[in-house]
Design a protein around this motif. Structure first.
Motif, PDB file in Angstrom:
ATOM      1  N   SER A  69      -8.046  -7.594  15.098  1.00 38.95           N
ATOM      2  CA  SER A  69      -7.185  -6.697  14.328  1.00 38.95           C
ATOM      3  C   SER A  69      -8.049  -5.975  13.300  1.00 38.95           C
ATOM      4  CB  SER A  69      -6.058  -7.466  13.626  1.00 38.95           C
ATOM      5  OG  SER A  69      -6.582  -8.362  12.661  1.00 38.95           O
ATOM      6  N   TYR A  70      -7.626  -4.768  12.926  1.00 42.28           N
ATOM      7  CA  TYR A  70      -8.393  -4.004  11.951  1.00 42.28           C
ATOM      8  C   TYR A  70      -7.459  -3.221  11.046  1.00 42.28           C
ATOM      9  CZ  TYR A  70      -7.459   0.263  14.610  1.00 42.28           C
ATOM     10  OH  TYR A  70      -6.838   1.306  15.228  1.00 42.28           O
ATOM     11  N   ARG A  71      -7.959  -2.901   9.854  1.00 42.12           N
ATOM     12  CA  ARG A  71      -7.222  -2.079   8.899  1.00 42.12           C
ATOM     13  C   ARG A  71      -8.198  -1.109   8.238  1.00 42.12           C
ATOM     14  NH1 ARG A  71      -2.196  -3.497   7.961  1.00 42.12           N
ATOM     15  NH2 ARG A  71      -2.118  -2.200   6.105  1.00 42.12           N
ATOM     16  N   VAL A  72      -7.748   0.129   8.067  1.00 44.12           N
ATOM     17  CA  VAL A  72      -8.549   1.162   7.422  1.00 44.12           C
ATOM     18  C   VAL A  72      -7.764   1.673   6.224  1.00 44.12           C
ATOM     19  CG1 VAL A  72      -9.715   3.374   7.684  1.00 44.12           C
ATOM     20  CG2 VAL A  72      -9.535   1.815   9.655  1.00 44.12           C
ATOM     21  N   ASN A  73      -8.392   1.660   5.041  1.00 47.25           N
ATOM     22  CA  ASN A  73      -7.703   2.051   3.822  1.00 47.25           C
ATOM     23  C   ASN A  73      -8.523   3.062   3.025  1.00 47.25           C
ATOM     24  OD1 ASN A  73      -5.304   0.011   3.652  1.00 47.25           O
ATOM     25  ND2 ASN A  73      -7.101  -1.217   4.143  1.00 47.25           N
ATOM     26  N   SER A  74      -7.808   3.847   2.237  1.00 42.35           N
ATOM     27  CA  SER A  74      -8.437   4.831   1.359  1.00 42.35           C
ATOM     28  C   SER A  74      -8.230   4.428  -0.091  1.00 42.35           C
ATOM     29  CB  SER A  74      -7.824   6.220   1.603  1.00 42.35           C
ATOM     30  OG  SER A  74      -8.182   7.118   0.582  1.00 42.35           O
ATOM     31  N   VAL A  75      -9.262   4.581  -0.886  1.00 47.65           N
ATOM     32  CA  VAL A  75      -9.182   4.277  -2.312  1.00 47.65           C
ATOM     33  C   VAL A  75      -9.742   5.454  -3.091  1.00 47.65           C
ATOM     34  CG1 VAL A  75      -9.926   2.730  -4.154  1.00 47.65           C
ATOM     35  CG2 VAL A  75      -9.462   1.807  -1.897  1.00 47.65           C
ATOM     36  N   GLY A  76      -9.075   5.823  -4.183  1.00 45.87           N
ATOM     37  CA  GLY A  76      -9.569   6.901  -5.028  1.00 45.87           C
ATOM     38  C   GLY A  76      -8.433   7.610  -5.729  1.00 45.87           C
ATOM     39  N   ALA A  77      -8.720   8.160  -6.898  1.00 41.96           N
ATOM     40  CA  ALA A  77      -7.684   8.825  -7.685  1.00 41.96           C
ATOM     41  C   ALA A  77      -7.121  10.048  -6.979  1.00 41.96           C
ATOM     42  CB  ALA A  77      -8.261   9.237  -9.050  1.00 41.96           C
ATOM     43  N   ARG A  78      -7.945  10.708  -6.162  1.00 45.34           N
ATOM     44  CA  ARG A  78      -7.497  11.912  -5.480  1.00 45.34           C
ATOM     45  C   ARG A  78      -6.888  11.614  -4.120  1.00 45.34           C
ATOM     46  NH1 ARG A  78     -10.901  14.727  -3.557  1.00 45.34           N
ATOM     47  NH2 ARG A  78      -9.823  16.732  -3.527  1.00 45.34           N
ATOM     48  N   SER A  79      -7.019  10.391  -3.645  1.00 48.89           N
ATOM     49  CA  SER A  79      -6.535  10.055  -2.313  1.00 48.89           C
ATOM     50  C   SER A  79      -5.007  10.063  -2.286  1.00 48.89           C
ATOM     51  CB  SER A  79      -7.054   8.682  -1.893  1.00 48.89           C
ATOM     52  OG  SER A  79      -6.637   8.382  -0.582  1.00 48.89           O
ATOM     53  N   LEU A  80      -4.449  10.665  -1.272  1.00 48.12           N
ATOM     54  CA  LEU A  80      -2.990  10.768  -1.204  1.00 48.12           C
ATOM     55  C   LEU A  80      -2.386   9.541  -0.537  1.00 48.12           C
ATOM     56  CD1 LEU A  80      -1.675  11.699   1.845  1.00 48.12           C
ATOM     57  CD2 LEU A  80      -3.237  13.572   1.384  1.00 48.12           C
ATOM     58  N   ASP A  81      -1.103   9.346  -0.775  1.00 46.45           N
ATOM     59  CA  ASP A  81      -0.321   8.276  -0.172  1.00 46.45           C
ATOM     60  C   ASP A  81       1.109   8.785  -0.060  1.00 46.45           C
ATOM     61  OD1 ASP A  81       0.386   5.888   0.942  1.00 46.45           O
ATOM     62  OD2 ASP A  81       0.025   4.673  -0.840  1.00 46.45           O
ATOM     63  N   PHE A  82       1.979   8.018   0.575  1.00 49.21           N
ATOM     64  CA  PHE A  82       3.381   8.415   0.626  1.00 49.21           C
ATOM     65  C   PHE A  82       4.266   7.191   0.739  1.00 49.21           C
ATOM     66  CE2 PHE A  82       2.873   7.601   5.057  1.00 49.21           C
ATOM     67  CZ  PHE A  82       4.128   7.541   5.649  1.00 49.21           C
ATOM     68  N   SER A  83       5.498   7.346   0.307  1.00 56.30           N
ATOM     69  CA  SER A  83       6.514   6.305   0.435  1.00 56.30           C
ATOM     70  C   SER A  83       7.748   6.936   1.068  1.00 56.30           C
ATOM     71  CB  SER A  83       6.864   5.695  -0.930  1.00 56.30           C
ATOM     72  OG  SER A  83       7.414   6.691  -1.782  1.00 56.30           O
ATOM     73  N   CYS A  84       8.606   6.119   1.657  1.00 56.67           N
ATOM     74  CA  CYS A  84       9.776   6.676   2.317  1.00 56.67           C
ATOM     75  C   CYS A  84      10.925   5.681   2.311  1.00 56.67           C
ATOM     76  CB  CYS A  84       9.442   7.089   3.753  1.00 56.67           C
ATOM     77  SG  CYS A  84       8.919   5.723   4.813  1.00 56.67           S
ATOM     78  N   TYR A  85      12.124   6.213   2.482  1.00 53.39           N
ATOM     79  CA  TYR A  85      13.311   5.378   2.667  1.00 53.39           C
ATOM     80  C   TYR A  85      14.277   6.143   3.561  1.00 53.39           C
ATOM     81  CZ  TYR A  85      15.439   8.271  -1.030  1.00 53.39           C
ATOM     82  OH  TYR A  85      15.903   9.323  -1.777  1.00 53.39           O
ATOM     83  N   PHE A  86      15.341   5.451   4.009  1.00 52.36           N
ATOM     84  CA  PHE A  86      16.263   6.037   4.973  1.00 52.36           C
ATOM     85  C   PHE A  86      17.653   6.200   4.362  1.00 52.36           C
ATOM     86  CE2 PHE A  86      13.215   3.376   7.375  1.00 52.36           C
ATOM     87  CZ  PHE A  86      12.538   4.408   8.011  1.00 52.36           C
ATOM     88  N   LYS A  87      18.365   7.210   4.882  1.00 50.48           N
ATOM     89  CA  LYS A  87      19.721   7.472   4.428  1.00 50.48           C
ATOM     90  C   LYS A  87      20.621   7.699   5.637  1.00 50.48           C
ATOM     91  CE  LYS A  87      20.389   9.858   0.672  1.00 50.48           C
ATOM     92  NZ  LYS A  87      20.453  10.978  -0.310  1.00 50.48           N
ATOM     93  N   GLU A  88      21.866   7.285   5.480  1.00 53.20           N
ATOM     94  CA  GLU A  88      22.878   7.488   6.513  1.00 53.20           C
ATOM     95  C   GLU A  88      24.166   7.907   5.821  1.00 53.20           C
ATOM     96  OE1 GLU A  88      23.444   5.000  10.421  1.00 53.20           O
ATOM     97  OE2 GLU A  88      24.652   4.094   8.847  1.00 53.20           O
ATOM     98  N   ALA A  89      24.733   9.024   6.255  1.00 55.72           N
ATOM     99  CA  ALA A  89      25.926   9.584   5.627  1.00 55.72           C
ATOM    100  C   ALA A  89      25.707   9.804   4.136  1.00 55.72           C
ATOM    101  CB  ALA A  89      27.135   8.679   5.867  1.00 55.72           C
ATOM    102  N   GLY A  90      24.479  10.192   3.779  1.00 52.69           N
ATOM    103  CA  GLY A  90      24.170  10.493   2.392  1.00 52.69           C
ATOM    104  C   GLY A  90      23.858   9.300   1.526  1.00 52.69           C
ATOM    105  N   GLU A  91      23.928   8.071   2.073  1.00 52.93           N
ATOM    106  CA  GLU A  91      23.694   6.864   1.290  1.00 52.93           C
ATOM    107  C   GLU A  91      22.433   6.147   1.768  1.00 52.93           C
ATOM    108  OE1 GLU A  91      25.371   5.882  -1.346  1.00 52.93           O
ATOM    109  OE2 GLU A  91      26.766   7.567  -1.207  1.00 52.93           O
ATOM    110  N   PRO A  92      21.617   5.643   0.834  1.00 54.54           N
ATOM    111  CA  PRO A  92      20.432   4.881   1.235  1.00 54.54           C
ATOM    112  C   PRO A  92      20.822   3.623   2.007  1.00 54.54           C
ATOM    113  CG  PRO A  92      20.311   5.523  -1.078  1.00 54.54           C
ATOM    114  CD  PRO A  92      21.701   5.829  -0.632  1.00 54.54           C
TER     115      PRO A  92
END
Length: 318
Positions: free
Chosen positions: A148-171
Motif C-alpha cells: 500500500s502507498y500514500r502520497v501527500n502534499s505539505v506546504g502553506a501554498r498547497s491546496l486541499d479540499f473538503s466536502c459534504y453531501f446534501k439531499e433535499a437541501g439538507e446535509p
C-alpha cells in the motif's frame, strides 16, 4: 470530522496473519497499515510524519487494485504506480508499506531522476522531497506481493479540499445507493493559487484511483465553493478534485483521505434523531432502538425506512 487511523504492527510467527480488518479500517478512515521491526520502533516517529495527518492527500492505493502488470518495464520489473505533482506542492511525502520484507522501492521524478528513501525499514519506506518538480512521478516496487502507498502534499501554498453531501437541501451523513445527491466541495487554497478554470470532481476507485463517474452540473457558487450532483454508485469510492494552477498551469489533484461507503438504507426517528444505521446486503435479524425521548408528554413517534434496494423482508411503520 473523521480521524484517520494508522496501525503500526510488529509481525511475528505467533501473530495473526489475517490483516484484513486492519486494512479495512485504515482504508475507510484515510489511514494506513505499516509493518515495523521491534528493534526499529525508535524510528516510528519518522514514519508517523509521513503518514499524512493534517496533510493534503494527492494519491493512494494498493496492489489489490493494481492494473500495471501489462505496462511493466522490461528494464525495471515490479509494480509501477504514477501520480501527478503540481507546482503548489512545497514538500512531497510518499510512504510505502510492503507485505514482503526487504523490497526495493524506487521513486522517480518526471525527468527520470531517482529519489532515494529518507527512511528505510524492512517493510516500510519513506520519501520526502522538498520543492519537487511538477509533472508525473513514478513509484516502483520490486515485488508481486501486497503493498500500500500514500502520497501527500505539505506546504502553506498547497491546496486541499473538503466536502459534504446534501439531499433535499439538507446535509446528510449516509448516502443511499441509487439516489441523486448534491456534493458541496470547499477548496482550501491561498488566494490566486488556482486559475478558476477546469475544476472537476470525480468518483474514483479506492484501490486503483481509476475514475468511475464524474460530478455533473459542477458550478462555482461563491468564493472557493463548488456544488454538483451525482447518482450514488453501489461501490465504495473516494472523491477526487482536479484544478488548474495559475502560476504554472499544472493540474493539481487531491483526493478525500477516507473512503465513502454508500448505504442500502437509512433508519431514523422523525423529530428526535436516534441513530443512523447502514444496512448492508444480506443483513438479517432485527433492529433494536434505545433512546431518550425529548418531549415530556408526546410518546408517539414514527420510524421511517428508506429501502430503495428492497432488502428489508417486512418493513413496518409504528
Amino acid at each position: 470530522m473523521q480521524v484517520p487511523v494508522f496501525f503500526f504492527l510488529t509481525p511475528s510467527d505467533t501473530c495473526e496473519k489475517d490483516l484484513s480488518t486492519y486494512l479495512r479500517i485504515a482504508d475507510q478512515t484515510g489511514g494506513q497499515v505499516l509493518s515495523l521491526e521491534k528493534d526499529k520502533l525508535g524510528e516510528m516517529s519518522n514514519l508517523v510524519h509521513s503518514t499524512g495527518m493534517g496533510q493534503a492527500p494527492i494519491s493512494s492505493g494498493s496492489s489489490s487494485g493494481y492494473e500495471g502488470r501489462n505496462r511493466r518495464s522490461v528494464e525495471i520489473p515490479g509494480q509501477h504506480y504514477t501520480f501527478p505533482c503540481d507546482d503548489t506542492v512545497e514538500t512531497l511525502l510518499v510512504s510505502v508499506n510492503c507485505e514482503q520484507s526487504g523490497v526495493a522501492v524506487s521513486l522517480f521524478t518526471p525527468e527520470g531522476r531517482q529519489i532515494f528513501p529518507t527512511a528505510s525499514l524492512n517493510h516500510a519506506k519513506q520519501f520526502e522531497v522538498s520543492q519537487p518538480p511538477p509533472g508525473i512521478w513514478t513509484l516502483i516496487a520490486a515485488t508481486e506481493e501486497y503493498l500500500s502507498y500514500r502520497v501527500n502534499s505539505v506546504g502553506a501554498r498547497s491546496l486541499d479540499f473538503s466536502c459534504y453531501f446534501k439531499e433535499a437541501g439538507e446535509p446528510i451523513k449516509n448516502i443511499i445507493i441509487g439516489s441523486t445527491v448534491e456534493v458541496v466541495a470547499n477548496i482550501l487554497a491561498e488566494e490566486g493559487v488556482l486559475s478558476g478554470e477546469g475544476v472537476q470532481l470525480a468518483l474514483v476507485s479506492p484501490e486503483s484511483g481509476v475514475a468511475m463517474a464524474t460530478v455533473s452540473n459542477l458550478r462555482h457558487v461563491r468564493e472557493s465553493q463548488y456544488r454538483g450532483n451525482f447518482t450514488v454508485p453501489k461501490y465504495p469510492f473516494r472523491l477526487r478534485l482536479e484544478a488548474r494552477t495559475r502560476r504554472g498551469g499544472t493540474i493539481a489533484r487531491r483526493i478525500t483521505p477516507h473512503i465513502i461507503n454508500p448505504t442500502y438504507g437509512r433508519i431514523y426517528v422523525h423529530g428526535d434523531l436516534v441513530e443512523q444505521m447502514q444496512l448492508s446486503p444480506l443483513t438479517r435479524g432485527s433492529f433494536a432502538f434505545s433512546f431518550v425521548h425529548g418531549h415530556p408528554t408526546d410518546r408517539h413517534f414514527t420510524i421511517s425506512v428508506s429501502d430503495p434496494a428492497g432488502i428489508l423482508y417486512s418493513p413496518k411503520r409504528f
